[in-house]
Design an enzyme around this catalytic site. Structure first.
Site, PDB file in Angstrom:
ATOM      1  N   ARG A  67       0.871  -1.168   0.000  1.00 14.19           N
ATOM      2  CA  ARG A  67       0.000   0.000   0.000  1.00 14.19           C
ATOM      3  C   ARG A  67       0.915   1.228   0.000  1.00 14.19           C
ATOM      4  O   ARG A  67       1.767   1.374   0.879  1.00 14.19           O
ATOM      5  CB  ARG A  67      -0.847  -0.003   1.267  1.00 14.19           C
ATOM      6  CG  ARG A  67      -1.700   1.222   1.376  1.00 14.19           C
ATOM      7  CD  ARG A  67      -2.433   1.285   2.692  1.00 14.19           C
ATOM      8  NE  ARG A  67      -3.258   2.481   2.719  1.00 14.19           N
ATOM      9  CZ  ARG A  67      -3.854   2.931   3.813  1.00 14.19           C
ATOM     10  NH1 ARG A  67      -3.739   2.295   4.943  1.00 14.19           N
ATOM     11  NH2 ARG A  67      -4.589   4.017   3.767  1.00 14.19           N
TER      12      ARG A  67
ATOM     13  N   ASP B  90      -3.188   4.647  -2.732  1.00 14.61           N
ATOM     14  CA  ASP B  90      -4.454   5.109  -2.149  1.00 14.61           C
ATOM     15  C   ASP B  90      -5.116   6.182  -3.001  1.00 14.61           C
ATOM     16  O   ASP B  90      -6.325   6.390  -2.933  1.00 14.61           O
ATOM     17  CB  ASP B  90      -4.167   5.749  -0.783  1.00 14.61           C
ATOM     18  CG  ASP B  90      -4.463   4.807   0.345  1.00 14.61           C
ATOM     19  OD1 ASP B  90      -4.245   3.599   0.162  1.00 14.61           O
ATOM     20  OD2 ASP B  90      -4.911   5.287   1.413  1.00 14.61           O
TER      21      ASP B  90
ATOM     22  N   HIS C 233     -16.045   5.648   4.435  1.00 12.68           N
ATOM     23  CA  HIS C 233     -14.958   4.890   5.076  1.00 12.68           C
ATOM     24  C   HIS C 233     -14.692   5.578   6.408  1.00 12.68           C
ATOM     25  O   HIS C 233     -14.092   6.651   6.464  1.00 12.68           O
ATOM     26  CB  HIS C 233     -13.713   4.913   4.183  1.00 12.68           C
ATOM     27  CG  HIS C 233     -12.531   4.217   4.782  1.00 12.68           C
ATOM     28  ND1 HIS C 233     -12.016   3.041   4.268  1.00 12.68           N
ATOM     29  CD2 HIS C 233     -11.755   4.516   5.846  1.00 12.68           C
ATOM     30  CE1 HIS C 233     -10.989   2.647   5.005  1.00 12.68           C
ATOM     31  NE2 HIS C 233     -10.806   3.545   5.963  1.00 12.68           N
TER      32      HIS C 233
ATOM     33  N   GLY D  36     -13.606   0.527  10.530  1.00  9.76           N
ATOM     34  CA  GLY D  36     -13.869   0.240  11.954  1.00  9.76           C
ATOM     35  C   GLY D  36     -15.187   0.774  12.490  1.00  9.76           C
ATOM     36  O   GLY D  36     -16.000   0.023  13.023  1.00  9.76           O
ATOM     37  N   ILE D  37     -15.434   2.064  12.332  1.00  9.27           N
ATOM     38  CA  ILE D  37     -16.656   2.653  12.887  1.00  9.27           C
ATOM     39  C   ILE D  37     -17.854   2.338  11.981  1.00  9.27           C
ATOM     40  O   ILE D  37     -18.911   1.911  12.462  1.00  9.27           O
ATOM     41  CB  ILE D  37     -16.490   4.189  13.045  1.00  9.27           C
ATOM     42  CG1 ILE D  37     -15.288   4.499  13.945  1.00  9.27           C
ATOM     43  CG2 ILE D  37     -17.762   4.813  13.581  1.00  9.27           C
ATOM     44  CD1 ILE D  37     -14.896   5.966  14.000  1.00  9.27           C
ATOM     45  N   GLY D  38     -17.666   2.503  10.688  1.00  8.24           N
ATOM     46  CA  GLY D  38     -18.769   2.296   9.737  1.00  8.24           C
ATOM     47  C   GLY D  38     -19.325   0.886   9.797  1.00  8.24           C
ATOM     48  O   GLY D  38     -20.539   0.677   9.712  1.00  8.24           O
TER      49      GLY D  38
ATOM     50  N   GLU E 171      -8.875  -3.934   2.555  1.00  6.48           N
ATOM     51  CA  GLU E 171      -7.838  -3.357   1.687  1.00  6.48           C
ATOM     52  C   GLU E 171      -6.838  -4.416   1.256  1.00  6.48           C
ATOM     53  O   GLU E 171      -6.336  -4.392   0.141  1.00  6.48           O
ATOM     54  CB  GLU E 171      -7.130  -2.219   2.423  1.00  6.48           C
ATOM     55  CG  GLU E 171      -7.901  -0.915   2.280  1.00  6.48           C
ATOM     56  CD  GLU E 171      -7.759   0.012   3.453  1.00  6.48           C
ATOM     57  OE1 GLU E 171      -7.621  -0.473   4.601  1.00  6.48           O
ATOM     58  OE2 GLU E 171      -7.804   1.232   3.241  1.00  6.48           O
TER      59      GLU E 171
END
Ligand code: ADP
Length: 550
Positions: A34, A91, A151, A273-275, A329
């Site tokens: 990445r 990215d 995201h 993580g949160i989504g 990812e």
């Protein structure tokens, strides 16, 4: 732990018999990295050579917190596996399709050009992954959906995806712009920064630290982990409550903006993580968005998606599908790495692609009309009068022409092409878009959802088309025999080279295969002029840009 220690742990884990991933490191065929910032140079993953290393190095000033570490990782893996190809997956690559009106900052042009100051966007690998995953899960072509991907992890960004292409995203030149994040503030009045540097005498390093490490959710609430903030709010901590409201409100505001940018919405995706894990935050964000057809199901939203799953949390009758898709990812990097390796041209592949020249037809502006619209323009009961045959069988140019009228100007005597179609469509070049004052998207023929309208004037009347103006996407018509000889499949995207004094290579050329087609590449007048193409010209297929797997 140093970077080298981290690599040692990774290698020990990969080769640990307990996990049975690989027996030894030399079993690896490729390594995908990445790389956060690819500047404006990369719209795809690439196999890393010395030139690519230099390019990544030159983007270090744009992402000083990321690219140097990405480079160190590449160096380390090259040392461990010198014979194995290393691939950089950027990215920023997915967002290279953003139009200039979305990526331009209203700062002085010369400074922006010199310092590469523009919006690039990040998290592209995951935004692309969830968009593909959503389309596959919904069993609908990616090329007909309008999506917003949220995201929401420690870093957070939204992306507006129109027909599979990123058209806007909330992060900018750096990952600081946009949403409120774990420790980054997102959008802030630049005047506030200047004020703090002047009044509170903060120097560059202090300001850098404040913006990257001490702001965002942490700045508002003192905590940067959303789980702690939700727990704090539960216990009545008002700073936590404010952090959650501000976080959700900023996202809601961006969703509204992106519905406008997209001209509608089919799918809203929550990821990272949160989504993927917080039903409470998803509910907070979607509150009051019914107006856009965004309706969460209270019950469905209580669940979270497992890795690899897709969860539909929208109310059954909602217009917009709200999907929860955990980020992946790594999978996308692996996929992109394979694509990059496949793009390496073997001698055989090159021989096949170059086996035959591709004739080029230059399509001047033209109009396709439905019979209904034709009659409104030329009189009841009238039909199209063929004037000359076109290169594709059964298609003809008509004697009839129309005038196009936009908010800024007009283009007269635009040829109608027959036979009549189900829907009317106007194909113009970029130059004519400026002339007419119409901002039309690059689309394939027939893909008209959300396109701008125009006034069309015929012999006996004038009509207002509500939609249908496009700038045609470059494409090659091809019968199956030729596709076989070239080694291409329907909807593959290729690069086509034109030789000559002003020769150039056109990217983004879609292959369309049909037994009724004759081999022929279609470009518009602007494109032809750029390469000084004249009648009878031909090009050659230079390489495969990407394969279509749908
Ligand atoms: P990164 O951006 O570093 O890759 P992730 O996508 O892993 O981050 O997301 C990390 C964030 O996800 C953290 O703020 C964490 O609090 C949040 N998170 C993880 N699980 C939950 C959960 N169950 N409820 C709320 N937030 C969560």
């Amino acid at each position: 732990m140093t970077m080298n220690d981290a690599f040692d742990v990774m290698i020990r884990t990969l080769t640990d018999p307990e996990f049975a991933a690989i027996d030894r490191l030399s079993d690896l065929n490729a390594v995908g990295h990445r790389v956060v910032h690819g500047g404006g140079q990369f719209s795809n993953a690439v196999i890393i050579d010395e030139n690519i290393m230099t390019s990544i190095r030159s983007s270090c000033s744009l992402a000083p917190l990321h690219n140097p570490y990405n480079l160190a990782g590449i160096e380390r893996m090259k040392l461990l596996l010198p014979a194995v190809p290393q691939v950089a997956v950027f990215d920023t690559a997915f967002h290279q399709t953003m139009p200039s009106h979305a990526y331009t900052y209203a700062l002085p042009h010369e400074v922006c050009e010199k310092e590469q100051v523009r919006r690039y966007g990040f998290h592209g690998t995951n935004h692309e992954y969830v968009a593909l995953r959503a389309a596959t899960w919904l069993k609908r072509p990616l090329g007909e959906l309008k999506m917003i991907s949220c995201h929401l992890g420690n870093g957070a960004s939204l992306c507006a995806i129109d027909h599979g292409r990123s058209i806007d995203t909330s992060m900018g030149m750096t990952p600081l712009e946009g949403l409120i994040m774990g420790t980054r503030p997102g959008d802030v009045d630049p005047g506030a920064i200047l004020h703090l540097m002047r009044s509170a005498a903060l120097n560059f390093e202090q300001m850098d630290r404040m913006l990257n490490k001490e702001s965002g959710l942490k700045g508002i609430s003192g905590k940067n982990d959303m789980r702690d903030i939700l727990a704090g709010a539960e216990q009545g901590d008002v700073r936590c409550t404010r952090a959650i409201s501000a976080f959700c409100y900023r996202i809601r505001k961006y969703i509204g903006a992106y519905v406008a940018a997209l001209g509608g919405l089919d799918v809203l995706i929550f990821t990272a993580g949160i989504g993927a894990n917080s039903s409470e935050i998803r509910a907070g964000i979607c509150q009051g968005l019914d107006l856009f057809g965004i309706n969460l199901s209270r019950d469905r939203n209580l669940h979270n998606a497992e890795q690899g799953d897709v969860l539909d949390v929208s109310a059954p009758a909602a217009i917009v599908r709200i999907l929860v898709i955990p980020a992946d990812e790594e999978r996308m990097i692996a996929r992109k790495t394979l694509h990059a390796l496949c793009r390496v041209r073997t001698v055989e592949e090159t021989r096949m692609l170059r086996s035959k020249p591709v004739p080029i037809s230059v399509s001047a502006h033209h109009v396709h009309l439905s019979q209904y619209d034709f009659e409104r323009l030329f009189g009841q009961g009238k039909t199209m009068t063929p004037r000359s045959d076109l290169s594709q069988p059964n298609q003809f140019a008509c004697q009839e022409t129309v005038n196009l009228i936009g908010p800024k100007g007009r283009v007269n005597r635009v040829r109608i092409l027959g036979p009549s179609r189900k829907e009317s469509q106007v194909e113009i070049s970029r130059t004519e878009e400026f002339q007419l004052g119409i901002d039309a998207p690059v689309r394939e023929s027939g893909d008209l959802a959300g396109t701008p309208g125009i006034t069309v004037e015929g012999e006996t009347g004038r009509i207002e088309l509500e939609k249908g103006v496009i700038c045609a996407k470059r494409h090659i018509h091809m019968p199956p025999e030729d596709a076989l000889a070239f080694g291409l499949r329907n909807r593959d995207v290729v690069r086509v080279g034109i030789r000559g004094e002003r020769g150039l290579i056109f990217g983004d050329v879609v292959i369309r295969i049909d037994p009724n087609f004759r081999l022929d590449m279609h470009i518009d007048t602007d494109e032809a002029n750029a390469a000084e193409i004249s009648v009878g010209a031909s090009g050659f297929i230079d390489s495969i840009q990407h394969r279509c797997y749908m």
